[in-house]
Scaffold this active site. Structure first.
Site, PDB file in Angstrom:
ATOM      1  N   HIS A  39     -33.008 132.395  11.835  1.00 39.97           N
ATOM      2  CA  HIS A  39     -33.418 133.642  12.476  1.00 39.97           C
ATOM      3  C   HIS A  39     -34.699 133.393  13.291  1.00 39.97           C
ATOM      4  CE1 HIS A  39     -31.182 136.131   9.342  1.00 39.97           C
ATOM      5  NE2 HIS A  39     -31.410 135.029   8.642  1.00 39.97           N
ATOM      6  N   GLU A 121     -36.483 132.134   8.586  1.00 43.02           N
ATOM      7  CA  GLU A 121     -37.042 132.806   9.756  1.00 43.02           C
ATOM      8  C   GLU A 121     -38.024 131.871  10.463  1.00 43.02           C
ATOM      9  OE1 GLU A 121     -36.475 135.782  11.026  1.00 43.02           O
ATOM     10  OE2 GLU A 121     -35.660 137.074   9.438  1.00 43.02           O
ATOM     11  N   HIS A 157     -28.224 133.921  13.191  1.00 39.03           N
ATOM     12  CA  HIS A 157     -27.938 135.322  12.850  1.00 39.03           C
ATOM     13  C   HIS A 157     -27.017 135.953  13.888  1.00 39.03           C
ATOM     14  CE1 HIS A 157     -29.896 139.225  11.086  1.00 39.03           C
ATOM     15  NE2 HIS A 157     -28.641 139.068  10.713  1.00 39.03           N
ATOM     16  N   ASP A 167     -30.724 136.621  17.473  1.00 36.40           N
ATOM     17  CA  ASP A 167     -31.573 135.489  17.090  1.00 36.40           C
ATOM     18  C   ASP A 167     -30.767 134.359  16.434  1.00 36.40           C
ATOM     19  OD1 ASP A 167     -31.317 137.528  14.997  1.00 36.40           O
ATOM     20  OD2 ASP A 167     -32.680 136.329  13.808  1.00 36.40           O
TER      21      ASP A 167
END
Length: 205
Positions: A39, A121, A157, A167
């Site tokens: 992400h 992330e 994602h 993303d």
């Protein structure tokens, strides 16, 4: 770096920060962790280096700090890991538990990707290139995860939640990342929807 039996990341100098997020729960019994999801996130959007992401993942976001925060303050979101722009890795959820990072999602016909995935992330945005330090940290973390869990695929994602998420975005270099983990020949591009088929033999230790 190593992951212990409880799913916590460690290294000899103890250099990884763990900040517990309440936004997680137990995985379904018997489900294997086979997917890694990449992400990007920045809070406020397009700004880097503050505590917005940490506050968001720990339900402590101050709605008065930025006008955008009021639109997301009620969401309960987390990820297993965050990689800052300088390559710092922060863990929020043990790998053994289910982080709430994917939302409504599907991979290879299987719904609810949170059940069987680990979410990473990257501090960034769809319009900003990621840093060399982030790629290096991501590759090291990926190799560590693949040593401990039967990861078969890595994707973004945007692939598991099409039309809803974008993303890690067009600035994420899937080929460079695959090369770093020793899977350079395994990048799959289906109309700019990227994934990597992980070969345990070729993931470099």
């Amino acid at each position: 770096m190593e992951i212990d039996s409880g799913g916590r990341l460690h290294r000899p100098d103890g250099g990884f920060q763990f900040i517990a997020s309440p936004n997680c729960d137990d995985r379904p019994e018997g489900v294997e962790i086979t997917l890694l999801v990449i992400h990007n996130i920045s809070l406020p959007p397009g700004e880097f280096g503050g505590n917005g992401i940490i506050d968001f993942f720990t339900n402590q976001l101050n709605q008065q700090a930025h006008s955008y925060y009021a639109t997301i303050a009620g969401l309960k979101v987390s990820s297993h890991f965050l990689i800052r722009r300088d390559g710092e890795i922060i863990q929020f959820v043990p790998c053994q538990r289910r982080a709430w990072h994917a939302g409504a999602s599907r991979w290879r016909g299987q719904e609810r990707c949170n059940d069987f995935s680990i979410g990473i992330e990257l501090e960034g945005s769809d319009t900003t290139p990621f840093t060399d330090a982030q790629y290096s940290a991501l590759a090291s973390l990926t190799r560590c995860i693949c040593k401990h869990y039967p990861i078969a695929d890595i994707t973004g994602h945007e692939v598991i939640s099409p039309k809803r998420k974008t993303d890690p975005g067009p600035n994420f270099d899937w080929q460079a990342y695959a090369n770093l983990i020793g899977n350079g020949d395994n990048v799959i591009n289906q109309t700019n929807q990227f994934s990597i088929a992980v070969s345990p033999i070729t993931v470099q230790n």
